[in-house]
Design a protein around this motif. Structure first.
Motif, PDB file in Angstrom:
ATOM      1  N   ASP A   3      -8.632   3.132  -7.468  1.00 42.33           N
ATOM      2  CA  ASP A   3      -8.697   4.170  -7.241  1.00 42.33           C
ATOM      3  C   ASP A   3     -10.430   3.363  -7.131  1.00 42.33           C
ATOM      4  O   ASP A   3     -10.450   1.390  -7.565  1.00 42.33           O
ATOM      5  N   TRP A   4     -11.296   4.063  -7.232  1.00 45.73           N
ATOM      6  CA  TRP A   4     -12.736   2.893  -6.735  1.00 45.73           C
ATOM      7  C   TRP A   4     -13.032   2.202  -7.935  1.00 45.73           C
ATOM      8  O   TRP A   4     -14.071   1.134  -7.642  1.00 45.73           O
ATOM      9  N   GLN A   5     -13.400   2.332  -9.256  1.00 44.52           N
ATOM     10  CA  GLN A   5     -13.757   1.960 -10.487  1.00 44.52           C
ATOM     11  C   GLN A   5     -13.423   1.434 -10.320  1.00 44.52           C
ATOM     12  O   GLN A   5     -14.020  -0.206 -11.325  1.00 44.52           O
ATOM     13  N   GLU A   6     -11.867   0.357 -10.517  1.00 43.54           N
ATOM     14  CA  GLU A   6     -11.450  -0.509 -11.167  1.00 43.54           C
ATOM     15  C   GLU A   6     -11.859  -1.335  -9.979  1.00 43.54           C
ATOM     16  O   GLU A   6     -12.300  -2.845 -10.472  1.00 43.54           O
ATOM     17  N   ALA A   7     -12.324  -1.312  -8.192  1.00 44.36           N
ATOM     18  CA  ALA A   7     -12.335  -2.331  -7.357  1.00 44.36           C
ATOM     19  C   ALA A   7     -13.637  -2.965  -7.727  1.00 44.36           C
ATOM     20  O   ALA A   7     -14.311  -4.021  -7.992  1.00 44.36           O
ATOM     21  N   ALA A   8     -14.365  -1.634  -8.425  1.00 42.64           N
ATOM     22  CA  ALA A   8     -16.749  -2.006  -8.687  1.00 42.64           C
ATOM     23  C   ALA A   8     -16.192  -2.822  -9.771  1.00 42.64           C
ATOM     24  O   ALA A   8     -16.596  -3.773 -10.116  1.00 42.64           O
ATOM     25  N   ARG A   9     -15.283  -2.410 -11.002  1.00 46.89           N
ATOM     26  CA  ARG A   9     -15.560  -3.122 -12.463  1.00 46.89           C
ATOM     27  C   ARG A   9     -14.852  -4.618 -11.886  1.00 46.89           C
ATOM     28  O   ARG A   9     -15.464  -5.688 -12.653  1.00 46.89           O
ATOM     29  N   TRP A  40       0.505  -1.045   0.118  1.00 43.74           N
ATOM     30  CA  TRP A  40      -0.017  -0.154  -0.158  1.00 43.74           C
ATOM     31  C   TRP A  40       1.299   0.893  -0.188  1.00 43.74           C
ATOM     32  O   TRP A  40       1.803   1.419   0.561  1.00 43.74           O
ATOM     33  N   TRP A  41       0.882   1.932  -0.326  1.00 40.76           N
ATOM     34  CA  TRP A  41       1.205   3.264  -0.829  1.00 40.76           C
ATOM     35  C   TRP A  41       0.200   4.684  -0.083  1.00 40.76           C
ATOM     36  O   TRP A  41      -1.441   4.896  -0.693  1.00 40.76           O
ATOM     37  N   SER A  42       0.021   5.488   0.538  1.00 46.46           N
ATOM     38  CA  SER A  42      -0.242   6.732   0.740  1.00 46.46           C
ATOM     39  C   SER A  42      -0.526   7.873  -0.418  1.00 46.46           C
ATOM     40  O   SER A  42       0.526   8.138  -1.138  1.00 46.46           O
ATOM     41  N   GLU A  72      -2.086  -5.168  -4.186  1.00 51.08           N
ATOM     42  CA  GLU A  72      -1.220  -3.905  -5.184  1.00 51.08           C
ATOM     43  C   GLU A  72      -2.815  -3.139  -5.762  1.00 51.08           C
ATOM     44  O   GLU A  72      -2.589  -2.408  -6.285  1.00 51.08           O
ATOM     45  N   SER A  73      -3.723  -3.089  -4.488  1.00 50.14           N
ATOM     46  CA  SER A  73      -4.158  -2.688  -5.235  1.00 50.14           C
ATOM     47  C   SER A  73      -4.863  -0.512  -4.328  1.00 50.14           C
ATOM     48  O   SER A  73      -5.523  -0.332  -5.240  1.00 50.14           O
ATOM     49  N   ALA A  74      -3.514  -0.617  -4.023  1.00 52.12           N
ATOM     50  CA  ALA A  74      -3.173   1.100  -4.066  1.00 52.12           C
ATOM     51  C   ALA A  74      -3.305   1.461  -5.553  1.00 52.12           C
ATOM     52  O   ALA A  74      -3.631   2.928  -5.226  1.00 52.12           O
ATOM     53  N   ALA A  75      -2.667   1.423  -5.966  1.00 55.74           N
ATOM     54  CA  ALA A  75      -1.968   1.884  -7.553  1.00 55.74           C
ATOM     55  C   ALA A  75      -3.814   1.771  -7.878  1.00 55.74           C
ATOM     56  O   ALA A  75      -4.312   2.252  -9.286  1.00 55.74           O
ATOM     57  N   ALA A  83     -12.758  -7.274  -2.977  1.00 54.15           N
ATOM     58  CA  ALA A  83     -11.863  -6.182  -3.867  1.00 54.15           C
ATOM     59  C   ALA A  83     -11.910  -4.610  -3.172  1.00 54.15           C
ATOM     60  O   ALA A  83     -13.294  -4.110  -2.873  1.00 54.15           O
ATOM     61  N   VAL A  84     -11.096  -3.795  -3.273  1.00 53.16           N
ATOM     62  CA  VAL A  84     -10.961  -2.900  -2.252  1.00 53.16           C
ATOM     63  C   VAL A  84      -9.505  -2.027  -3.563  1.00 53.16           C
ATOM     64  O   VAL A  84      -9.164  -2.612  -4.670  1.00 53.16           O
ATOM     65  N   GLY A  85      -9.597  -0.783  -3.059  1.00 54.19           N
ATOM     66  CA  GLY A  85      -8.953   0.139  -4.069  1.00 54.19           C
ATOM     67  C   GLY A  85      -7.597   0.707  -3.272  1.00 54.19           C
ATOM     68  O   GLY A  85      -7.437   0.544  -1.981  1.00 54.19           O
ATOM     69  N   ALA A  86      -7.499   2.096  -3.798  1.00 53.76           N
ATOM     70  CA  ALA A  86      -6.410   2.397  -2.768  1.00 53.76           C
ATOM     71  C   ALA A  86      -7.071   2.985  -0.959  1.00 53.76           C
ATOM     72  O   ALA A  86      -8.336   2.812  -1.193  1.00 53.76           O
ATOM     73  N   GLN A  87      -6.251   2.870  -0.893  1.00 49.25           N
ATOM     74  CA  GLN A  87      -6.511   3.309   0.632  1.00 49.25           C
ATOM     75  C   GLN A  87      -7.727   4.075   0.898  1.00 49.25           C
ATOM     76  O   GLN A  87      -8.201   3.961   1.764  1.00 49.25           O
ATOM     77  N   TRP A  88      -8.497   5.243   0.615  1.00 47.05           N
ATOM     78  CA  TRP A  88      -9.884   5.587   0.964  1.00 47.05           C
ATOM     79  C   TRP A  88     -10.626   4.351   1.033  1.00 47.05           C
ATOM     80  O   TRP A  88     -11.483   5.060   1.482  1.00 47.05           O
ATOM     81  N   THR A  89     -10.763   3.525  -0.144  1.00 46.17           N
ATOM     82  CA  THR A  89     -11.619   2.718  -0.258  1.00 46.17           C
ATOM     83  C   THR A  89     -11.810   1.647   0.767  1.00 46.17           C
ATOM     84  O   THR A  89     -12.296   1.266   1.541  1.00 46.17           O
TER      85      THR A  89
END
Length: 421
Positions: free
Chosen positions: A255-261, A5-7, A250-253, A194-200
């Motif tokens: 955003d929410w759209q990729e996790a939803a897709r 993860w990264w910020s 590697e979900s930090a790369a 599925a999750v995306g960047a940290q905010w998700t």
């Protein structure tokens, strides 16, 4: 399954400094333009914004519309850029913000104009729910114009993946969710959650807290000085940790759209995300109840965790007359019925036309549930219950947890964040 993860904080700060150094955000000093700032740059939210822009330009052909949207981080990148501009006395003509505590910092800093006269002129006190007007008011005045209502606590799932895993329908409790994710991991090649960047992950946390603690205890968390150091909170965070153990690498790369897709493409079983995902699924051409389906996030049936997007009038807006014309559009029944079916949200106004939402099974069901007097809980991540400082403290605590997986430290950091309010 989880690893790196990264910020996004460093990137956001870089954006802010870059904008401050440039001394502006796109204004060229022209009189016949309006600059509107948001973070709507993808999916249904971009489609909804573009539809509003098209309507504005058709109705105001002599006014240039400057779309100053900044991508990424569920608004965190945009908010960093916006803060730099406001501090430099370089405001856009209007900017997007979440209704509720998130706008309080801007109000107290003197960045926003009250909109009481505008509300009276447009009849908005009669058109909007009383509780929503209360949430966007500060010391008796209103400072933003809400354009929609979103639901945060939605579990999106892949019917085909659940069938392959032998899971009979969406889980209704957090224990059932964990059992379902274990089955998905054992029986399929799909990602359980599925999750995306940290905010998700922050977004996921608020739904787990609501599902574990219940509505009354969840709402009590956001009182200044609330006690987060309790056995109930420790149990909720243990559940959160179990859920996180079934997220992908590697979900930090993303955003929410990729996790939803990943859900609609059958690459993942579940994703907990706000209902703006409905607009994105439409944009992808995904078929409801076939490529994706939905339910209240486990343990939250009967509770609507809400948030609302709104637009503001900054102090010193360079083109105030045109900014008010923009606000008239987003406040109107016609504007909200143009925007929300594409955005994947329901209207903030109570007099919106239901027929505009009948073609979308999700929105039709969401509108019916909103109007059925559900229990309400405010989304902390999307600015209803906490201001930016408390929100950032939680985000920092979650970021550290993602690196060190120290659950006790996470609990202590969340408790301390509440004590400093």
């Amino acid at each position: 399954m989880r690893s790196r993860w990264w910020s996004v904080a460093a990137g956001a700060l870089g954006l802010a400094l870059a904008v401050s150094a440039c001394g502006g955000g796109g204004q060229d000093g022209g009189e016949d333009q309006v600059e509107v700032f948001s973070w709507w740059t993808g999916g249904g939210e971009e489609a909804g914004l573009n539809a509003l822009i098209e309507r504005f330009e058709n109705e105001n052909p002599d006014v240039e519309f400057v779309n100053a949207a900044v991508a990424g981080g569920s608004g965190t990148n945009a908010q960093a850029v916006l803060e730099g501009r406001l501090q430099s006395q370089d405001p856009p003509d209007s900017f997007q913000g979440h209704a509720g505590a998130e706008l309080q910092d801007y109000i107290e800093a003197g960045y926003l104009q009250p909109l009481d006269d505008f509300f009276d002129e447009q009849g908005l006190h009669e058109a909007l729910p009383d509780e929503l007007v209360e949430q966007i008011s500060y010391e008796g005045s209103v400072y933003s114009v809400p354009v929609n209502i979103h639901r945060s606590n939605v579990l999106w799932y892949s019917p085909s993946v659940l069938e392959e895993a032998g899971v009979d329908g969406p889980p209704e409790t957090l224990d059932e969710l964990i059992e379902a994710m274990e089955a998905v991991e054992a029986e399929t090649d799909a990602i359980p959650m599925a999750v995306g960047a940290q905010w998700t992950v922050d977004h996921l946390l608020e739904s787990v807290l609501l599902g574990s603690l219940g509505t009354e205890a969840y709402n009590a968390l956001w009182e200044p000085g609330a006690d987060w150091d309790t056995p109930e909170m420790a149990e909720a965070l243990e559940t959160f940790e179990e859920v996180m153990a079934h997220t992908q690498e590697e979900s930090a790369a993303e955003d929410w759209q990729e996790a939803a897709r990943r859900v609609s493409d059958g690459e993942a079983a579940f994703n907990i995300m706000g209902d703006w995902a409905a607009g994105y699924f439409d944009e992808l051409g995904a078929i409801p109840d076939e490529d994706y389906a939905w339910a209240a996030s486990p343990g939250t049936e009967g509770t609507y965790m809400w948030l609302s997007d709104s637009f503001t009038l900054p102090v010193g807006a360079p083109h105030e007359e045109h900014a008010l014309t923009w606000l008239e559009l987003v406040a109107s029944q016609e504007g909200q019925d143009t925007f929300n079916p594409l955005k994947g949200s329901i209207p903030a106004r109570e007099d919106a036309e239901p027929a505009h939402y009948a073609d979308n099974p999700y929105l039709e069901s969401a509108l019916a549930e909103w109007q059925s007097d559900p229990q309400l809980a405010g989304s902390f991540w999307h600015g209803v219950t906490v201001g930016n400082r408390w929100k950032n403290d939680i985000d920092t605590a979650v970021g550290l947890y993602l690196q060190n997986e120290d659950l006790e430290a996470l609990n202590e950091a969340l408790h301390q964040a509440a004590q400093t309010e």
